[in-house]
Design a protein around this motif. Structure first.
Motif, PDB file in Angstrom:
ATOM      1  N   LYS A 109       0.849  -1.180   0.000  1.00  0.00           N
ATOM      2  CA  LYS A 109       0.000   0.000   0.000  1.00  0.00           C
ATOM      3  C   LYS A 109       0.890   1.236   0.000  1.00  0.00           C
ATOM      4  CE  LYS A 109      -3.894  -2.078   2.343  1.00  0.00           C
ATOM      5  NZ  LYS A 109      -4.781  -2.024   3.519  1.00  0.00           N
ATOM      6  N   VAL A 110       0.620   2.125  -0.921  1.00  0.00           N
ATOM      7  CA  VAL A 110       1.375   3.363  -1.015  1.00  0.00           C
ATOM      8  C   VAL A 110       0.681   4.392  -0.142  1.00  0.00           C
ATOM      9  CG1 VAL A 110       2.180   5.185  -2.552  1.00  0.00           C
ATOM     10  CG2 VAL A 110       2.092   2.817  -3.355  1.00  0.00           C
ATOM     11  N   GLN A 111       1.435   4.941   0.793  1.00  0.00           N
ATOM     12  CA  GLN A 111       0.862   5.954   1.664  1.00  0.00           C
ATOM     13  C   GLN A 111       0.714   7.251   0.876  1.00  0.00           C
ATOM     14  OE1 GLN A 111       3.493   6.229   4.999  1.00  0.00           O
ATOM     15  NE2 GLN A 111       2.492   4.567   6.079  1.00  0.00           N
ATOM     16  N   LYS A 112      -0.447   7.838   0.982  1.00  0.00           N
ATOM     17  CA  LYS A 112      -0.686   9.097   0.289  1.00  0.00           C
ATOM     18  C   LYS A 112      -0.031  10.226   1.077  1.00  0.00           C
ATOM     19  CE  LYS A 112      -4.944   7.802  -1.952  1.00  0.00           C
ATOM     20  NZ  LYS A 112      -6.343   8.161  -2.218  1.00  0.00           N
ATOM     21  N   LEU A 113       0.522  11.174   0.343  1.00  0.00           N
ATOM     22  CA  LEU A 113       1.124  12.331   0.977  1.00  0.00           C
ATOM     23  C   LEU A 113       0.024  13.278   1.435  1.00  0.00           C
ATOM     24  CD1 LEU A 113       4.008  12.998  -1.552  1.00  0.00           C
ATOM     25  CD2 LEU A 113       4.177  11.927   0.675  1.00  0.00           C
ATOM     26  N   ALA A 114       0.340  14.040   2.470  1.00  0.00           N
ATOM     27  CA  ALA A 114      -0.624  14.988   3.010  1.00  0.00           C
ATOM     28  C   ALA A 114      -0.895  16.107   2.012  1.00  0.00           C
ATOM     29  CB  ALA A 114      -0.096  15.567   4.311  1.00  0.00           C
ATOM     30  N   THR A 115      -2.106  16.617   2.029  1.00  0.00           N
ATOM     31  CA  THR A 115      -2.456  17.752   1.177  1.00  0.00           C
ATOM     32  C   THR A 115      -2.889  18.955   1.997  1.00  0.00           C
ATOM     33  OG1 THR A 115      -4.713  16.934   0.938  1.00  0.00           O
ATOM     34  CG2 THR A 115      -3.128  16.308  -0.774  1.00  0.00           C
ATOM     35  N   THR A 116      -3.140  18.762   3.286  1.00  0.00           N
ATOM     36  CA  THR A 116      -3.429  19.878   4.182  1.00  0.00           C
ATOM     37  C   THR A 116      -2.392  19.875   5.287  1.00  0.00           C
ATOM     38  OG1 THR A 116      -4.948  18.557   5.495  1.00  0.00           O
ATOM     39  CG2 THR A 116      -5.909  19.874   3.724  1.00  0.00           C
ATOM     40  N   PHE A 117      -2.017  21.071   5.717  1.00  0.00           N
ATOM     41  CA  PHE A 117      -0.905  21.203   6.647  1.00  0.00           C
ATOM     42  C   PHE A 117      -1.254  22.203   7.741  1.00  0.00           C
ATOM     43  CE2 PHE A 117       0.477  20.659   2.265  1.00  0.00           C
ATOM     44  CZ  PHE A 117       1.146  19.453   2.351  1.00  0.00           C
ATOM     45  N   SER A 118      -0.388  22.280   8.768  1.00  0.00           N
ATOM     46  CA  SER A 118      -0.581  23.277   9.812  1.00  0.00           C
ATOM     47  C   SER A 118       0.128  24.561   9.411  1.00  0.00           C
ATOM     48  CB  SER A 118      -0.067  22.766  11.156  1.00  0.00           C
ATOM     49  OG  SER A 118       1.308  22.503  11.064  1.00  0.00           O
ATOM     50  N   CYS A 119      -0.440  25.672   9.824  1.00  0.00           N
ATOM     51  CA  CYS A 119       0.082  26.981   9.438  1.00  0.00           C
ATOM     52  C   CYS A 119       1.272  27.356  10.318  1.00  0.00           C
ATOM     53  CB  CYS A 119      -1.012  28.026   9.578  1.00  0.00           C
ATOM     54  SG  CYS A 119      -0.462  29.684   9.125  1.00  0.00           S
ATOM     55  N   PRO A 120       2.381  27.827   9.719  1.00  0.00           N
ATOM     56  CA  PRO A 120       3.536  28.227  10.531  1.00  0.00           C
ATOM     57  C   PRO A 120       3.308  29.551  11.263  1.00  0.00           C
ATOM     58  CG  PRO A 120       3.989  28.628   8.221  1.00  0.00           C
ATOM     59  CD  PRO A 120       2.668  27.917   8.291  1.00  0.00           C
ATOM     60  N   PHE A 121       2.272  30.300  10.911  1.00  0.00           N
ATOM     61  CA  PHE A 121       2.013  31.593  11.548  1.00  0.00           C
ATOM     62  C   PHE A 121       0.997  31.485  12.667  1.00  0.00           C
ATOM     63  CE2 PHE A 121       3.641  32.609   7.352  1.00  0.00           C
ATOM     64  CZ  PHE A 121       4.621  33.534   7.661  1.00  0.00           C
ATOM     65  N   CYS A 122      -0.137  30.834  12.415  1.00  0.00           N
ATOM     66  CA  CYS A 122      -1.184  30.761  13.437  1.00  0.00           C
ATOM     67  C   CYS A 122      -1.265  29.393  14.125  1.00  0.00           C
ATOM     68  CB  CYS A 122      -2.536  31.121  12.834  1.00  0.00           C
ATOM     69  SG  CYS A 122      -3.155  29.961  11.602  1.00  0.00           S
ATOM     70  N   ASN A 123      -0.501  28.412  13.649  1.00  0.00           N
ATOM     71  CA  ASN A 123      -0.412  27.070  14.238  1.00  0.00           C
ATOM     72  C   ASN A 123      -1.723  26.291  14.260  1.00  0.00           C
ATOM     73  OD1 ASN A 123       2.367  27.174  14.710  1.00  0.00           O
ATOM     74  ND2 ASN A 123       2.047  28.260  16.634  1.00  0.00           N
ATOM     75  N   HIS A 124      -2.672  26.644  13.421  1.00  0.00           N
ATOM     76  CA  HIS A 124      -3.890  25.848  13.312  1.00  0.00           C
ATOM     77  C   HIS A 124      -3.601  24.602  12.479  1.00  0.00           C
ATOM     78  CE1 HIS A 124      -6.088  29.444  14.653  1.00  0.00           C
ATOM     79  NE2 HIS A 124      -7.025  28.572  15.005  1.00  0.00           N
ATOM     80  N   ASP A 176      -4.269  21.590   9.964  1.00  0.00           N
ATOM     81  CA  ASP A 176      -5.042  21.371   8.731  1.00  0.00           C
ATOM     82  C   ASP A 176      -5.722  22.633   8.208  1.00  0.00           C
ATOM     83  OD1 ASP A 176      -4.321  18.715   8.795  1.00  0.00           O
ATOM     84  OD2 ASP A 176      -6.099  18.107   9.926  1.00  0.00           O
ATOM     85  N   SER A 177      -5.083  23.770   8.374  1.00  0.00           N
ATOM     86  CA  SER A 177      -5.672  25.027   7.895  1.00  0.00           C
ATOM     87  C   SER A 177      -5.029  25.513   6.602  1.00  0.00           C
ATOM     88  CB  SER A 177      -5.554  26.110   8.960  1.00  0.00           C
ATOM     89  OG  SER A 177      -4.197  26.385   9.218  1.00  0.00           O
ATOM     90  N   GLU A 185       0.422  27.429  -5.059  1.00  0.00           N
ATOM     91  CA  GLU A 185       0.150  28.345  -3.959  1.00  0.00           C
ATOM     92  C   GLU A 185      -0.319  27.569  -2.739  1.00  0.00           C
ATOM     93  OE1 GLU A 185      -2.306  32.427  -3.050  1.00  0.00           O
ATOM     94  OE2 GLU A 185      -3.056  31.085  -4.588  1.00  0.00           O
ATOM     95  N   VAL A 186       0.203  27.953  -1.584  1.00  0.00           N
ATOM     96  CA  VAL A 186      -0.296  27.452  -0.309  1.00  0.00           C
ATOM     97  C   VAL A 186      -0.883  28.645   0.427  1.00  0.00           C
ATOM     98  CG1 VAL A 186       1.171  25.428  -0.023  1.00  0.00           C
ATOM     99  CG2 VAL A 186       2.003  27.627   0.695  1.00  0.00           C
ATOM    100  N   ALA A 187      -2.033  28.429   1.065  1.00  0.00           N
ATOM    101  CA  ALA A 187      -2.696  29.521   1.762  1.00  0.00           C
ATOM    102  C   ALA A 187      -3.411  28.990   2.995  1.00  0.00           C
ATOM    103  CB  ALA A 187      -3.688  30.215   0.842  1.00  0.00           C
ATOM    104  N   CYS A 188      -3.325  29.763   4.064  1.00  0.00           N
ATOM    105  CA  CYS A 188      -4.030  29.429   5.308  1.00  0.00           C
ATOM    106  C   CYS A 188      -5.400  30.089   5.256  1.00  0.00           C
ATOM    107  CB  CYS A 188      -3.233  29.928   6.508  1.00  0.00           C
ATOM    108  SG  CYS A 188      -4.075  29.644   8.078  1.00  0.00           S
ATOM    109  N   HIS A 189      -6.440  29.329   5.507  1.00  0.00           N
ATOM    110  CA  HIS A 189      -7.778  29.910   5.463  1.00  0.00           C
ATOM    111  C   HIS A 189      -8.170  30.527   6.799  1.00  0.00           C
ATOM    112  CE1 HIS A 189      -8.552  25.650   6.569  1.00  0.00           C
ATOM    113  NE2 HIS A 189      -9.456  26.169   7.358  1.00  0.00           N
ATOM    114  N   VAL A 190      -7.303  30.451   7.819  1.00  0.00           N
ATOM    115  CA  VAL A 190      -7.585  31.075   9.108  1.00  0.00           C
ATOM    116  C   VAL A 190      -6.961  32.465   9.176  1.00  0.00           C
ATOM    117  CG1 VAL A 190      -7.263  30.891  11.608  1.00  0.00           C
ATOM    118  CG2 VAL A 190      -7.781  28.850  10.264  1.00  0.00           C
ATOM    119  N   CYS A 191      -5.642  32.551   8.968  1.00  0.00           N
ATOM    120  CA  CYS A 191      -4.948  33.839   9.092  1.00  0.00           C
ATOM    121  C   CYS A 191      -4.676  34.502   7.738  1.00  0.00           C
ATOM    122  CB  CYS A 191      -3.654  33.677   9.872  1.00  0.00           C
ATOM    123  SG  CYS A 191      -2.398  32.700   9.024  1.00  0.00           S
ATOM    124  N   LYS A 192      -5.045  33.854   6.646  1.00  0.00           N
ATOM    125  CA  LYS A 192      -4.938  34.393   5.284  1.00  0.00           C
ATOM    126  C   LYS A 192      -3.502  34.595   4.804  1.00  0.00           C
ATOM    127  CE  LYS A 192      -9.397  34.702   5.177  1.00  0.00           C
ATOM    128  NZ  LYS A 192     -10.090  33.498   4.890  1.00  0.00           N
TER     129      LYS A 192
END
Length: 100
Positions: free
Chosen positions: A17-32, A34-35, A48-55
């Protein structure tokens, strides 16, 4: 007519089984967790990567082999470059406190 001998078949190994790579990550600015989401537009060659919490967001060039984890890692590397203070060795010599 005789039957053909059944060939000895080696048992096929089950596919790993091939492990799928993550597509959502934690924000280095607000630490949320999967944001941060990554979007890759290969027609425009932009990722582009973008945080939907801190923009906060980061954009870079993309190619056919670009994965979301690559873009996120590049963003983290750029954040670390900006946050590293200059050491005393990298200061300009014209700002020395010792005058002759």
């Amino acid at each position: 007519m005789g039957k053909r001998k059944a060939s000895v078949r080696s048992k096929m190994e089950p596919k790993k089984k091939v492990q799928k790579l993550a597509t959502t990550f934690s924000c280095p600015f607000c630490n949320h967790a999967d944001s941060v989401d990554c979007t890759i537009d290969l027609k425009l060659r932009i990722a582009e990567v973008a945080c939907h919490v801190c923009k906060e967001s980061y954009s870079t060039k993309a190619h056919e082999l670009t994965e979301p984890i690559d873009v996120y890692s590049e963003w983290i590397d750029e954040c670390e470059k900006v946050n590293v203070p200059l050491s005393d060795d990298h200061r300009d010599s014209s700002h020395d406190d010792n005058f002759v």
